[in-house]
Design a protein around this motif. Structure first.
Motif, short mmCIF file in Angstrom:
data_model
loop_
_atom_site.label_atom_id
_atom_site.label_comp_id
_atom_site.label_asym_id
_atom_site.label_seq_id
_atom_site.Cartn_x
_atom_site.Cartn_y
_atom_site.Cartn_z
N CYS A 67 121.86 -66.78 74.13
CA CYS A 67 122.17 -66.46 75.53
C CYS A 67 120.90 -66.56 76.37
O CYS A 67 119.85 -66.02 75.98
CB CYS A 67 122.74 -65.04 75.65
SG CYS A 67 124.28 -64.77 74.77
N VAL A 115 128.33 -59.74 78.85
CA VAL A 115 128.51 -60.96 78.08
C VAL A 115 128.97 -60.66 76.66
O VAL A 115 129.68 -61.47 76.04
CB VAL A 115 127.21 -61.80 78.05
CG1 VAL A 115 126.13 -61.16 77.19
CG2 VAL A 115 127.49 -63.22 77.58
N VAL A 171 125.34 -70.04 77.25
CA VAL A 171 125.75 -69.42 75.99
C VAL A 171 126.10 -70.50 74.98
O VAL A 171 126.85 -71.43 75.30
CB VAL A 171 126.96 -68.47 76.17
CG1 VAL A 171 127.42 -67.94 74.82
CG2 VAL A 171 126.62 -67.32 77.10
N THR A 177 120.09 -65.26 82.17
CA THR A 177 121.11 -64.80 83.11
C THR A 177 122.04 -63.77 82.46
O THR A 177 122.71 -63.00 83.16
CB THR A 177 121.96 -65.98 83.65
OG1 THR A 177 122.60 -66.63 82.55
CG2 THR A 177 121.09 -66.96 84.40
N HIS A 178 122.07 -63.76 81.13
CA HIS A 178 122.95 -62.83 80.41
C HIS A 178 122.20 -61.70 79.70
O HIS A 178 122.83 -60.77 79.21
CB HIS A 178 123.77 -63.60 79.37
CG HIS A 178 124.60 -64.70 79.93
ND1 HIS A 178 125.69 -64.47 80.75
CD2 HIS A 178 124.49 -66.05 79.80
CE1 HIS A 178 126.23 -65.63 81.11
NE2 HIS A 178 125.52 -66.61 80.54
N THR A 179 120.87 -61.80 79.62
CA THR A 179 120.12 -60.84 78.80
C THR A 179 119.26 -59.87 79.61
O THR A 179 118.59 -59.01 79.03
CB THR A 179 119.19 -61.58 77.81
OG1 THR A 179 118.23 -62.35 78.56
CG2 THR A 179 120.00 -62.51 76.91
#
Length: 343
Positions: A89, A71, A12, A92-94
């Motif tokens: 991002c 997130v 991030v 891993t976050h999307t």
């Protein structure tokens, strides 16, 4: 202001585009956060996928409420009121963004964000139908990629400062709300306030479905919630019958029957709906299934079949008169048949 920084979270990066005012607000469990967002691809054009400002409706989430894209809670918690910031991002976050975006788009289109009449969780539905209903989201789901999120923090409301709606409740609170909503729906139904009753039943169903998606399908707790949801769905269908929404009744009752073919009330309500839309054969078949499952319904079903027979006789007589008049008015006379045609 254009300061790029890391938030101490792997994958991030934050860039402040416009500084906010005051200190960073308190973000505690139950805080309701109101903000605008814009989602963009990491391509040369920064292609915009979704934009809440274009829709004209800001986003609201409740901290600690198992939001689909966790997130975002972390990103928002780094912001001041009025601040606008861009966050990069990585995947891993999307990964779950397409599922979230589907719900948000359905809300913007005036549709129910939760397909509560479908008896599998969102992920199961996705794999069953291989589509989220939007081509760009299908592509993102198939090939996850980093995204940019531009967030503008508008307001943070503490738990004691607002009445929590069912969407903002924890699972425990939702389960406690279900019998209250059920009771309110029953009260409205008895008063003949069918639209208000249907809204209460539907709200209770959504509560149950939100909790049920976190259970393993067909386990004991899942089945318990399923039974409760079916009861409420059938009450909802009774309201729809009163509101003359017959095809929707057929849709919801058929869904229940496909999964639970032993529920008598589902056949009875579907039979009533078929009767109203002149599906004689289907109505008779459903009423027969009612009698197979519950012989004690013989008197009530007999009354409905009597009404069906009378309606079909009236309809057939009306059709006979209509077609007879049609043929009489269009049939040529003997003189017309013999008259030569002009060229």
């Amino acid at each position: 202001m254009d300061d790029t920084m890391c938030l101490g979270i792997e994958g991030v990066k934050k860039t402040i585009m416009y500084g906010g005012t005051g200190d960073i607000p308190k973000f505690i469990t139950g805080s309701k956060v109101t903000f605008h967002f814009r989602t963009m691809l990491c391509d040369d054009d920064r292609t915009v996928i979704d934009d809440s400002k274009k829709v004209g409706m800001p986003m609201e989430i409740v901290i600690g409420n198992m939001f689909k894209l966790e997130v975002w809670e972390t990103l928002l918690a780094s912001m001041r009121i009025g601040e606008v910031a861009e966050f990069w991002c990585d995947v891993t976050h999307t990964g779950l963004y397409p599922i979230l975006a589907k719900s948000l788009r359905r809300i913007a289109e005036g549709k129910d964000p939760v397909d509560w009449h479908i008896h599998t969780c969102g992920m199961a539905n996705m794999f069953a139908y291989h589509t989220l209903g939007y081509a760009d989201l299908d592509e993102l789901q198939k090939e996850p990629q980093p995204l940019y999120f531009v967030l503008e923090l508008l307001k943070v409301t503490q738990p004691s400062e607002y009445n929590r709606e069912t969407w903002a409740m924890s699972d425990e609170e939702r389960l406690k709300a279900v019998p209250l909503l059920h009771g309110q729906g029953n009260k409205f139904y008895k008063q003949g306030r069918y639209e208000e009753a249907s809204n209460k039943y539907k709200e209770a169903i959504v509560c149950l479905k939100n909790v049920q998606t976190k259970e393993k399908a067909w386990d004991a707790q899942w089945l318990k919630l399923e039974k409760m949801a079916n009861t409420l769905t059938l009450n909802y269908c009774q309201c729809l019958l009163r509101q003359e929404e017959y095809y929707e009744v057929i849709e919801h009752t058929s869904d229940i029957i496909n999964h639970h073919p032993g529920i008598m009330k589902a056949f009875y309500l579907r039979g009533k709906a078929h009767m109203e839309v002149w599906n004689e054969a289907e109505a008779r078949e459903d009423f027969q299934r009612v009698l197979d499952l519950e012989p004690g319904m013989k008197k009530m079903v007999g009354r409905d079949l009597g009404v069906l027979n009378m309606r079909m006789e009236d309809k057939n007589e009306e059709d006979r008169r209509k077609y007879k008049g049609m043929f009489n008015s269009t049939a040529p006379s003997q003189e017309e048949e013999q008259a030569p045609q002009e060229i």
